[in-house]
Write a protein that holds these residues in place. Structure first.
Motif, PDB file in Angstrom:
ATOM      1  N   SER A  38      52.978  48.693  44.496  1.00 18.70           N
ATOM      2  CA  SER A  38      52.362  50.013  44.730  1.00 18.70           C
ATOM      3  C   SER A  38      52.236  50.798  43.430  1.00 18.70           C
ATOM      4  O   SER A  38      52.539  51.999  43.368  1.00 18.70           O
ATOM      5  N   MET A  39      51.795  50.108  42.403  1.00 18.22           N
ATOM      6  CA  MET A  39      51.583  50.719  41.096  1.00 18.22           C
ATOM      7  C   MET A  39      50.166  50.383  40.652  1.00 18.22           C
ATOM      8  O   MET A  39      49.485  49.575  41.270  1.00 18.22           O
ATOM      9  N   SER A  40      49.729  51.004  39.569  1.00 16.35           N
ATOM     10  CA  SER A  40      48.392  50.714  39.051  1.00 16.35           C
ATOM     11  C   SER A  40      48.440  49.470  38.163  1.00 16.35           C
ATOM     12  O   SER A  40      49.499  49.092  37.650  1.00 16.35           O
ATOM     13  N   THR A  41      47.276  48.869  37.963  1.00 14.98           N
ATOM     14  CA  THR A  41      47.216  47.701  37.094  1.00 14.98           C
ATOM     15  C   THR A  41      47.552  48.097  35.658  1.00 14.98           C
ATOM     16  O   THR A  41      48.206  47.337  34.939  1.00 14.98           O
ATOM     17  N   SER A  42      47.142  49.292  35.231  1.00 18.81           N
ATOM     18  CA  SER A  42      47.462  49.723  33.867  1.00 18.81           C
ATOM     19  C   SER A  42      48.975  49.869  33.693  1.00 18.81           C
ATOM     20  O   SER A  42      49.515  49.565  32.633  1.00 18.81           O
ATOM     21  N   TRP A  43      49.676  50.307  34.739  1.00 13.42           N
ATOM     22  CA  TRP A  43      51.135  50.402  34.685  1.00 13.42           C
ATOM     23  C   TRP A  43      51.736  49.017  34.493  1.00 13.42           C
ATOM     24  O   TRP A  43      52.646  48.831  33.691  1.00 13.42           O
ATOM     25  N   VAL A  44      51.228  48.034  35.233  1.00 13.89           N
ATOM     26  CA  VAL A  44      51.748  46.667  35.119  1.00 13.89           C
ATOM     27  C   VAL A  44      51.511  46.144  33.708  1.00 13.89           C
ATOM     28  O   VAL A  44      52.426  45.607  33.081  1.00 13.89           O
ATOM     29  N   TYR A  45      50.296  46.329  33.172  1.00  7.92           N
ATOM     30  CA  TYR A  45      50.013  45.866  31.818  1.00  7.92           C
ATOM     31  C   TYR A  45      50.956  46.524  30.810  1.00  7.92           C
ATOM     32  O   TYR A  45      51.452  45.890  29.897  1.00  7.92           O
ATOM     33  N   ARG A  46      51.199  47.814  30.966  1.00 15.12           N
ATOM     34  CA  ARG A  46      51.994  48.579  30.018  1.00 15.12           C
ATOM     35  C   ARG A  46      53.495  48.303  30.135  1.00 15.12           C
ATOM     36  O   ARG A  46      54.195  48.164  29.143  1.00 15.12           O
ATOM     37  N   GLU A  47      54.009  48.218  31.362  1.00 18.33           N
ATOM     38  CA  GLU A  47      55.451  48.190  31.585  1.00 18.33           C
ATOM     39  C   GLU A  47      56.047  46.813  31.859  1.00 18.33           C
ATOM     40  O   GLU A  47      57.255  46.638  31.709  1.00 18.33           O
ATOM     41  N   ALA A  48      55.261  45.847  32.261  1.00 20.77           N
ATOM     42  CA  ALA A  48      55.809  44.552  32.693  1.00 20.77           C
ATOM     43  C   ALA A  48      56.682  43.900  31.632  1.00 20.77           C
ATOM     44  O   ALA A  48      57.795  43.469  31.919  1.00 20.77           O
ATOM     45  N   SER A  49      56.192  43.833  30.414  1.00 23.15           N
ATOM     46  CA  SER A  49      56.986  43.163  29.373  1.00 23.15           C
ATOM     47  C   SER A  49      58.261  43.946  29.069  1.00 23.15           C
ATOM     48  O   SER A  49      59.298  43.348  28.772  1.00 23.15           O
ATOM     49  N   LYS A  50      58.211  45.273  29.164  1.00 20.61           N
ATOM     50  CA  LYS A  50      59.413  46.092  28.943  1.00 20.61           C
ATOM     51  C   LYS A  50      60.457  45.828  30.022  1.00 20.61           C
ATOM     52  O   LYS A  50      61.650  45.937  29.775  1.00 20.61           O
ATOM     53  N   ASN A  63      37.918  39.551  28.591  1.00 19.15           N
ATOM     54  CA  ASN A  63      37.795  38.834  29.862  1.00 19.15           C
ATOM     55  C   ASN A  63      39.022  37.984  30.184  1.00 19.15           C
ATOM     56  O   ASN A  63      39.048  37.282  31.182  1.00 19.15           O
ATOM     57  N   ALA A  64      40.033  38.039  29.328  1.00 22.15           N
ATOM     58  CA  ALA A  64      41.243  37.254  29.554  1.00 22.15           C
ATOM     59  C   ALA A  64      41.979  37.781  30.782  1.00 22.15           C
ATOM     60  O   ALA A  64      41.960  38.972  31.074  1.00 22.15           O
ATOM     61  N   LYS A  65      42.620  36.869  31.491  1.00 24.08           N
ATOM     62  CA  LYS A  65      43.436  37.239  32.647  1.00 24.08           C
ATOM     63  C   LYS A  65      44.892  37.131  32.268  1.00 24.08           C
ATOM     64  O   LYS A  65      45.282  36.214  31.548  1.00 24.08           O
ATOM     65  N   VAL A  66      45.690  38.055  32.762  1.00 30.19           N
ATOM     66  CA  VAL A  66      47.131  37.975  32.594  1.00 30.19           C
ATOM     67  C   VAL A  66      47.708  37.666  33.963  1.00 30.19           C
ATOM     68  O   VAL A  66      47.468  38.393  34.928  1.00 30.19           O
ATOM     69  N   LEU A  67      48.434  36.563  34.050  1.00 30.46           N
ATOM     70  CA  LEU A  67      49.025  36.128  35.301  1.00 30.46           C
ATOM     71  C   LEU A  67      50.541  36.148  35.181  1.00 30.46           C
ATOM     72  O   LEU A  67      51.103  36.015  34.090  1.00 30.46           O
ATOM     73  N   TYR A  68      51.195  36.316  36.313  1.00 27.57           N
ATOM     74  CA  TYR A  68      52.652  36.376  36.361  1.00 27.57           C
ATOM     75  C   TYR A  68      53.149  35.355  37.362  1.00 27.57           C
ATOM     76  O   TYR A  68      52.526  35.144  38.399  1.00 27.57           O
ATOM     77  N   LYS A  69      54.291  34.734  37.044  1.00 29.10           N
ATOM     78  CA  LYS A  69      54.879  33.781  37.980  1.00 29.10           C
ATOM     79  C   LYS A  69      55.407  34.552  39.184  1.00 29.10           C
ATOM     80  O   LYS A  69      56.168  35.513  39.046  1.00 29.10           O
ATOM     81  N   LYS A  70      54.987  34.113  40.351  1.00 35.12           N
ATOM     82  CA  LYS A  70      55.374  34.779  41.590  1.00 35.12           C
ATOM     83  C   LYS A  70      56.898  34.811  41.749  1.00 35.12           C
ATOM     84  O   LYS A  70      57.466  35.833  42.113  1.00 35.12           O
ATOM     85  N   ALA A  71      57.566  33.715  41.441  1.00 34.01           N
ATOM     86  CA  ALA A  71      59.026  33.647  41.581  1.00 34.01           C
ATOM     87  C   ALA A  71      59.710  34.664  40.671  1.00 34.01           C
ATOM     88  O   ALA A  71      60.689  35.298  41.065  1.00 34.01           O
ATOM     89  N   GLU A  72      59.189  34.850  39.445  1.00 32.23           N
ATOM     90  CA  GLU A  72      59.767  35.816  38.521  1.00 32.23           C
ATOM     91  C   GLU A  72      59.572  37.242  39.008  1.00 32.23           C
ATOM     92  O   GLU A  72      60.454  38.088  38.848  1.00 32.23           O
ATOM     93  N   VAL A  73      58.413  37.509  39.591  1.00 36.78           N
ATOM     94  CA  VAL A  73      58.147  38.856  40.118  1.00 36.78           C
ATOM     95  C   VAL A  73      59.112  39.161  41.270  1.00 36.78           C
ATOM     96  O   VAL A  73      59.729  40.232  41.309  1.00 36.78           O
ATOM     97  N   PHE A  74      59.284  38.214  42.188  1.00 35.01           N
ATOM     98  CA  PHE A  74      60.196  38.435  43.309  1.00 35.01           C
ATOM     99  C   PHE A  74      61.646  38.548  42.832  1.00 35.01           C
ATOM    100  O   PHE A  74      62.407  39.357  43.356  1.00 35.01           O
TER     101      PHE A  74
END
Length: 83
Positions: A38-50, A63-74
């Motif tokens: 329930s966050m914005s995509t810009s938040w994910v781009y900015r905060e995920a690595s932190k 046009n590059a896509k950034v993907l995340y491992k589902k198991a790591e997110v959970f």
């Protein structure tokens, strides 16, 4: 009497039917992660690595896509649980 199929033919047919089963996706797009949290995509781009979520960049340029491992997110989400 009907002709018997060659033994390798029956194995090949069995393997094909096994391959048609749906495969659970391993990676999630940034938009899917954002919707799940329930966050914005810009938040994910900015905060995920932190936060320790490692992205996998596919492609080059804007046009590059950034993907995340589902198991790591959970796993990360489970760590955020308030005890």
């Amino acid at each position: 009497m009907e002709p018997q199929p060659h033994p390798t033919e029956s194995r090949t047919n069995n393997n094909r039917s096994r391959r048609r089963q749906p495969v659970e996706p391993v990676l999630m797009e940034t938009s899917e992660v954002a919707a799940m949290l329930s966050m914005s995509t810009s938040w994910v781009y900015r905060e995920a690595s932190k936060l320790g979520l490692k992205g996998y960049k596919l492609g080059r340029g804007k046009n590059a896509k950034v993907l995340y491992k589902k198991a790591e997110v959970f796993k990360w989400l489970e760590q955020q649980k308030i005890h």
